[in-house]
Design a protein around this motif. Structure first.
Motif, mmCIF file in Angstrom:
data_model
loop_
_atom_site.group_PDB
_atom_site.id
_atom_site.type_symbol
_atom_site.label_atom_id
_atom_site.label_comp_id
_atom_site.label_asym_id
_atom_site.label_seq_id
_atom_site.Cartn_x
_atom_site.Cartn_y
_atom_site.Cartn_z
ATOM 1 N N ASN A 216 3.940 6.364 -4.791
ATOM 2 C CA ASN A 216 4.026 5.352 -3.740
ATOM 3 C C ASN A 216 5.314 4.552 -3.898
ATOM 4 O OD1 ASN A 216 1.583 5.990 -2.489
ATOM 5 N ND2 ASN A 216 0.430 4.764 -3.963
ATOM 6 N N SER B 203 0.848 -1.177 0.000
ATOM 7 C CA SER B 203 0.000 0.000 0.000
ATOM 8 C C SER B 203 0.893 1.240 0.000
ATOM 9 C CB SER B 203 -0.862 0.002 1.270
ATOM 10 O OG SER B 203 -1.494 1.262 1.397
ATOM 11 N N ARG C 291 -5.468 8.063 -11.122
ATOM 12 C CA ARG C 291 -4.859 7.007 -10.312
ATOM 13 C C ARG C 291 -4.918 5.702 -11.103
ATOM 14 N NH1 ARG C 291 -4.470 7.708 -4.629
ATOM 15 N NH2 ARG C 291 -4.008 9.895 -4.207
ATOM 16 N N LYS D 210 -8.846 8.466 11.387
ATOM 17 C CA LYS D 210 -9.451 7.329 10.653
ATOM 18 C C LYS D 210 -10.662 6.746 11.391
ATOM 19 C CE LYS D 210 -6.126 7.703 7.712
ATOM 20 N NZ LYS D 210 -5.154 6.706 7.263
ATOM 21 N N HIS E 143 -11.802 5.521 1.555
ATOM 22 C CA HIS E 143 -11.251 4.889 0.346
ATOM 23 C C HIS E 143 -10.158 3.905 0.740
ATOM 24 C CE1 HIS E 143 -7.756 7.747 0.374
ATOM 25 N NE2 HIS E 143 -7.168 6.762 -0.281
ATOM 26 N N THR E 144 -9.908 2.952 -0.146
ATOM 27 C CA THR E 144 -8.751 2.081 0.012
ATOM 28 C C THR E 144 -8.158 1.849 -1.361
ATOM 29 O OG1 THR E 144 -7.942 0.038 1.081
ATOM 30 C CG2 THR E 144 -9.999 -0.125 -0.186
ATOM 31 N N ALA E 145 -6.877 1.571 -1.431
ATOM 32 C CA ALA E 145 -6.154 1.616 -2.710
ATOM 33 C C ALA E 145 -6.524 2.965 -3.341
ATOM 34 C CB ALA E 145 -6.473 0.405 -3.578
ATOM 35 N N GLY F 66 -4.377 0.350 3.091
ATOM 36 C CA GLY F 66 -4.598 1.432 4.055
ATOM 37 C C GLY F 66 -6.063 1.844 3.957
ATOM 38 N N LEU F 67 -6.434 2.851 4.734
ATOM 39 C CA LEU F 67 -7.800 3.372 4.688
ATOM 40 C C LEU F 67 -7.738 4.886 4.773
ATOM 41 C CD1 LEU F 67 -10.876 2.527 4.812
ATOM 42 C CD2 LEU F 67 -10.683 2.850 7.293
ATOM 43 N N GLY F 68 -8.331 5.541 3.797
ATOM 44 C CA GLY F 68 -8.359 7.006 3.846
ATOM 45 C C GLY F 68 -9.422 7.472 4.835
ATOM 46 N N ARG G 275 -0.156 6.711 -8.000
ATOM 47 C CA ARG G 275 -0.583 8.020 -8.514
ATOM 48 C C ARG G 275 -0.061 8.143 -9.940
ATOM 49 N NH1 ARG G 275 0.834 9.808 -3.183
ATOM 50 N NH2 ARG G 275 -0.711 8.916 -1.779
ATOM 51 N N ASP H 91 -2.086 0.434 -5.717
ATOM 52 C CA ASP H 91 -2.468 1.593 -6.532
ATOM 53 C C ASP H 91 -1.247 2.494 -6.682
ATOM 54 O OD1 ASP H 91 -2.474 2.543 -3.850
ATOM 55 O OD2 ASP H 91 -3.637 4.268 -4.472
ATOM 56 N N SER I 225 1.069 7.315 3.831
ATOM 57 C CA SER I 225 2.107 7.504 4.862
ATOM 58 C C SER I 225 2.106 6.392 5.919
ATOM 59 C CB SER I 225 1.868 8.850 5.551
ATOM 60 O OG SER I 225 0.534 8.865 6.067
ATOM 61 N N SER I 226 0.949 5.765 6.157
ATOM 62 C CA SER I 226 0.869 4.802 7.277
ATOM 63 C C SER I 226 1.893 3.671 7.212
ATOM 64 C CB SER I 226 -0.544 4.209 7.386
ATOM 65 O OG SER I 226 -1.480 5.222 7.605
ATOM 66 N N PRO I 227 2.113 3.074 6.030
ATOM 67 C CA PRO I 227 2.954 1.871 6.027
ATOM 68 C C PRO I 227 4.466 2.152 6.049
ATOM 69 C CG PRO I 227 2.016 2.205 3.848
ATOM 70 C CD PRO I 227 1.513 3.320 4.692
HETATM 71 O O1 LIG Z 1 -2.039 5.885 -2.777
HETATM 72 C C1 LIG Z 1 -2.420 5.968 -1.618
HETATM 73 O O2 LIG Z 1 -2.478 7.032 -0.972
HETATM 74 C C2 LIG Z 1 -2.785 4.743 -0.849
HETATM 75 O O3 LIG Z 1 -2.681 3.597 -1.488
HETATM 76 C C3 LIG Z 1 -4.091 4.992 -0.170
HETATM 77 O O4 LIG Z 1 -5.097 4.075 -0.380
HETATM 78 C C4 LIG Z 1 -3.749 5.076 1.300
HETATM 79 O O5 LIG Z 1 -3.609 3.770 1.835
HETATM 80 C C5 LIG Z 1 -4.808 5.836 2.039
HETATM 81 O O6 LIG Z 1 -4.979 7.068 1.369
HETATM 82 C C6 LIG Z 1 -4.344 6.096 3.484
HETATM 83 O O7 LIG Z 1 -3.223 6.929 3.399
HETATM 84 P P1 LIG Z 1 -2.404 7.361 4.724
HETATM 85 O O8 LIG Z 1 -1.756 6.101 5.219
HETATM 86 O O9 LIG Z 1 -1.421 8.365 4.229
HETATM 87 O O10 LIG Z 1 -3.410 7.908 5.691
#
Ligand SMILES: O=C(O)[C@H](O)[C@@H](O)[C@H](O)[C@H](O)COP(=O)(O)O
Length: 243
Positions: A83, A39, A175, A198, A145-147, A139-141, A73, A71, A42-44
């Motif tokens: 990413n 993913s 994207r 989150k 959203h995810t991915a 991750g989870l926005g 950009r 995913d 920033s989280s990972p």
């Molecule tokens: O391209 C991306 O940004 C990620 O794949 C996206 O799905 C991410 O996991 C979420 O936006 C959470 O992002 P954060 O970890 O930065 O909160």
């Protein structure tokens, strides 16, 4: 789905790194390789840095791991928003991962061409067989959203397991993303979600059934508890009633 809530993020990240190590061993033992979807966001970053550290460097057979992106950009390869750039610095360079083990999105063509090209590279890696990643890290926005499956976008209606390009008004950017059916085909799925910001999204995905999947796209990810594991800290889980 399996849910584990942690007081602090470092314990969460360590447990997730252990889970990744465990699944990599199972996959390599069973099929000779570990197909791992990363993913962005920033989280990972801390997780990738931990995996590249002394404590994990020798725990995992890196030579047999193939890396993909859930995913990307649609920006040039050297753009700081990529990413793949974040992962290169945090994981690939420290571990000297071979380019042949990394499947990056080539954004030199149009968005549609990039998505098709990425999908072709993945299907040829899987030798035309079912594309079944061993572990898909998500991750989870804060908007659920995810991915790059963002609210109210056309890609949410995709029924095909594939890679698609999508223009996301919210971020004013194209994207390239795995569709929900492709993510759901993975053997294991791990959500890595922490922080107060989150909490609402976690509630909308895990407990609240009001609203629609187009508002809360991460609901598209399978609830099959043999597949999905949520790694949450207390802040992100703070609105959950059933913990
Ligand atoms: O391209 C991306 O940004 C990620 O794949 C996206 O799905 C991410 O996991 C979420 O936006 C959470 O992002 P954060 O970890 O930065 O909160």
């Amino acid at each position: 789905m399996k849910l584990k809530i942690y007081k602090n993020v470092d314990d969460l990240i360590k447990d997730l790194a252990d889970r990744i190590s465990e699944v990599s061993k199972e996959s390599i033992q069973a099929r000779g390789q570990f197909n791992f979807v990363l993913s962005g966001g920033s989280s990972p970053k801390k997780l990738y840095e931990l995996l590249a550290s002394e404590s994990y460097r020798n725990k995992i057979d890196w030579e047999k791991i193939y890396f993909f992106f859930g995913d990307e950009r649609f920006v040039p390869a050297d753009d700081s928003q990529r990413n793949s750039l974040m992962v290169k610095e945090a994981l690939f360079e420290p571990l000297k991962i071979k380019n042949s083990n990394i499947f990056e999105v080539d954004t030199s063509g149009s968005p549609e061409e990039s998505a098709q090209k990425y999908w072709n590279s993945i299907t040829s890696h899987f030798q035309g067989k079912l594309v079944e990643f061993d572990l898909n890290l998500l991750g989870l926005g804060d908007n659920s959203h995810t991915a790059s499956l963002f609210p109210n976008t056309s890609v949410l209606n995709e029924t095909e397991a594939t890679i698609k390009s999508v223009f996301v008004d919210e971020v004013d950017q194209y994207r390239i993303t795995m569709t929900a059916p492709l993510i759901n085909q993975s053997r294991h799925i791990a959500f890595l979600v922490f922080g107060e910001a989150k909490a609402k999204a976690v509630f909308h995905i895990l407990e609240d059934s009001s609203g629609s999947v187009t508002e809360y796209p991460a609901r598209l990810i399978t609830e099959d508890e043999n597949k999905v594991q949520w790694f949450l800290d207390e802040k992100a889980a703070s609105l959950l009633k059933h913990k």
